[in-house]
Design an enzyme around this catalytic site. Structure first.
Site, short mmCIF file in Angstrom:
data_model
loop_
_atom_site.label_atom_id
_atom_site.label_comp_id
_atom_site.label_asym_id
_atom_site.label_seq_id
_atom_site.Cartn_x
_atom_site.Cartn_y
_atom_site.Cartn_z
N GLY A 95 0.96 -1.25 0.11
CA GLY A 95 0.01 -0.19 -0.15
C GLY A 95 0.96 1.26 -0.15
O GLY A 95 0.24 2.26 -0.28
N ASP A 96 2.00 1.29 0.37
CA ASP A 96 2.83 2.42 0.15
C ASP A 96 4.35 2.33 -0.15
O ASP A 96 5.12 2.71 0.61
CB ASP A 96 3.06 3.08 1.49
CG ASP A 96 3.31 4.59 1.57
OD1 ASP A 96 3.19 5.26 0.65
OD2 ASP A 96 3.69 5.23 2.71
N LEU A 97 4.47 1.39 -1.26
CA LEU A 97 5.83 1.08 -1.39
C LEU A 97 6.50 2.04 -2.21
O LEU A 97 5.94 2.69 -2.88
CB LEU A 97 5.76 -0.04 -2.69
CG LEU A 97 7.25 -0.86 -3.05
CD1 LEU A 97 8.10 -1.32 -1.78
CD2 LEU A 97 7.01 -1.87 -3.91
N ASN A 101 10.55 3.29 1.87
CA ASN A 101 9.95 1.94 2.78
C ASN A 101 10.71 0.51 2.15
O ASN A 101 10.39 -0.55 2.19
CB ASN A 101 8.57 1.88 2.42
CG ASN A 101 7.77 2.93 3.26
OD1 ASN A 101 8.21 3.66 4.13
ND2 ASN A 101 6.79 3.28 2.78
N THR A 138 1.41 7.45 -1.02
CA THR A 138 2.47 8.66 -1.70
C THR A 138 1.87 8.67 -3.06
O THR A 138 2.23 7.68 -3.84
CB THR A 138 3.73 8.28 -1.38
OG1 THR A 138 3.75 7.98 -0.19
CG2 THR A 138 4.85 9.15 -1.96
#
Length: 171
Positions: A95-97, A101, A138
């Protein structure tokens, strides 16, 4: 006082969701979860998730410090970690690669981290695997379905993987 209670409950829900997903993940390309702590008191409560320290920093920090490192090896590690998440039962959408991260282990391996926006998916009878977002992503690494439909899918992680790979200099 009620606002403090509301904020504390929100913190605990967020922390619990992330711990539930992260605690069972075991893969060389996924940062190891060690534990958690809740510190502070009253209106100054913080949740802390504990993992191994990665002195090499995140993907972009590592590449700046080690410009001759194998970008293909790092991207391959990210792909392996993402494949593991998507093959997990239940499947996990990161969900937020993004480069921030992806931490680099002491052995120079890419490890996916930060599962705060991740979701575990139960397979639906239709075979579709989606989950609605919580206005947490993002934009630079977000796929069309996240931006327009506010739905995360396995494909939205693949899109973010592609963007992260390009930023790392592998195309």
């Amino acid at each position: 006082m009620p606002e403090q209670i509301k904020q504390t409950r929100k913190l605990i829900r967020h922390l619990t969701r992330e711990v539930k997903i992260w605690k069972d993940l075991r893969h060389p390309n996924v940062l190891e979860f060690i534990g958690y702590a809740i510190v502070g008191e009253r209106s100054d409560i913080k949740g802390i998730l504990v993992s191994r320290w990665c002195a090499n920093g995140n993907l972009m920090q590592y590449l700046r410090a080690h410009p001759d490192s194998s970008r293909t090896f790092l991207v391959y590690g990210m792909a392996n970690g993402l494949h593991y998440l998507h093959s997990h039962k239940p499947a996990v959408i990161h969900g937020d690669l993004k480069p921030e991260n992806v931490l680099i282990s002491d052995q120079g391996e890419a490890q996916l981290c930060d599962f705060g926006l991740s979701r575990a998916l139960n397979e639906l009878s239709t075979g579709a695997q989606t989950t609605s977002t919580m206005l947490g992503y993002t934009i630079r690494y977000s796929s069309y379905e996240v931006l327009i439909e506010e739905a995360k899918t396995v494909f939205s992680d693949v899109y973010a993987f592609g963007c992260t790979s390009i930023q790392a200099g592998v195309s």
